[in-house]
Design an enzyme around this catalytic site. Sequence first.
Site, PDB file in Angstrom:
ATOM      1  N   SER A  53       0.845  -1.187   0.000  1.00  0.00           N
ATOM      2  CA  SER A  53       0.000   0.000   0.000  1.00  0.00           C
ATOM      3  C   SER A  53       0.881   1.237   0.000  1.00  0.00           C
ATOM      4  O   SER A  53       2.013   1.201   0.502  1.00  0.00           O
ATOM      5  CB  SER A  53      -0.895   0.006   1.251  1.00  0.00           C
ATOM      6  OG  SER A  53      -1.553   1.253   1.413  1.00  0.00           O
TER       7      SER A  53
ATOM      8  N   TYR B  67      -0.741  -0.757  10.571  1.00  0.00           N
ATOM      9  CA  TYR B  67      -1.038  -1.157   9.188  1.00  0.00           C
ATOM     10  C   TYR B  67       0.048  -0.654   8.243  1.00  0.00           C
ATOM     11  O   TYR B  67       0.581  -1.416   7.428  1.00  0.00           O
ATOM     12  CB  TYR B  67      -2.408  -0.619   8.757  1.00  0.00           C
ATOM     13  CG  TYR B  67      -2.792  -1.021   7.349  1.00  0.00           C
ATOM     14  CD1 TYR B  67      -3.338  -2.273   7.100  1.00  0.00           C
ATOM     15  CD2 TYR B  67      -2.594  -0.160   6.277  1.00  0.00           C
ATOM     16  CE1 TYR B  67      -3.686  -2.660   5.810  1.00  0.00           C
ATOM     17  CE2 TYR B  67      -2.942  -0.538   4.980  1.00  0.00           C
ATOM     18  CZ  TYR B  67      -3.483  -1.783   4.756  1.00  0.00           C
ATOM     19  OH  TYR B  67      -3.813  -2.161   3.480  1.00  0.00           O
TER      20      TYR B  67
END
Length: 251
Positions: free
Chosen positions: A138, A148
């Site tokens: 990401s 994350y």
Amino acid sequence: MPRALVTGATAGIGHCFVTELAARGHDLVIVARDTSRLESVAAELRERHGVDVDVLTADLTTADGLAAAAGALTSTSRPVDLLVNNAGSSFPGWFGTTDVADEDDQLDLLVRAPMHLMDAALKAMSGRHGGAVINVASVAAFTPRGTYSAHKAWLVNLSQWAHLQYADVGITVQALCPGFVRTEFHQRMGADISGIPRWMWLKAPKVVKASLKDLERGRAISIPSVRYKILATLSRLAPAGFVARVAKRGR
């Protein structure tokens, strides 16, 4: 025919990967936790594209699930040429306020699982002198944004290193770093996405095509769309505090 193993294959980016790869003539091993959804996807791909599709029900946060997926990657009778580590999830809340057991589950899925599957794939592909791995990361990897983004940064770093390390045996490793993508991801985690501008959203099929195009070019990092390439570059140059404040708006 080339053969690919894709985790998280029943929805979102993973489903787009198996659809695109089947259209290109790849046989497939599709991995997810929901057997009925896997069987439905497999039937559609077989009928539409005439490819061979194996279904593997596995929870990659468990030892048994990881062992089953790794076993498919190391098969000598049905070798896998491309691994797509796509399975992923998240949950709302920031580290320090969340349940650490949930953090453990996310760490297992986003870090431990791709590490184990990469290990199996690299060892098998090295013996055959060829293959490829796509790790779905990401653009969050380039921002300070909790666990994350830390997990994705770890995956990007390992992918870059493996791409260099295993180039001499014909293996390409890519970290795919999209921004916001229209999938089930945010809905499943219960995130409020109402504040995300429309221009920041990408379509999953275009993300997949960009990734495969970059893979053919031998690029270790794929950032789909010009706008996210610019944002990723700016995030590396701007002060960390500013980047963190901006990044906190999304997940």
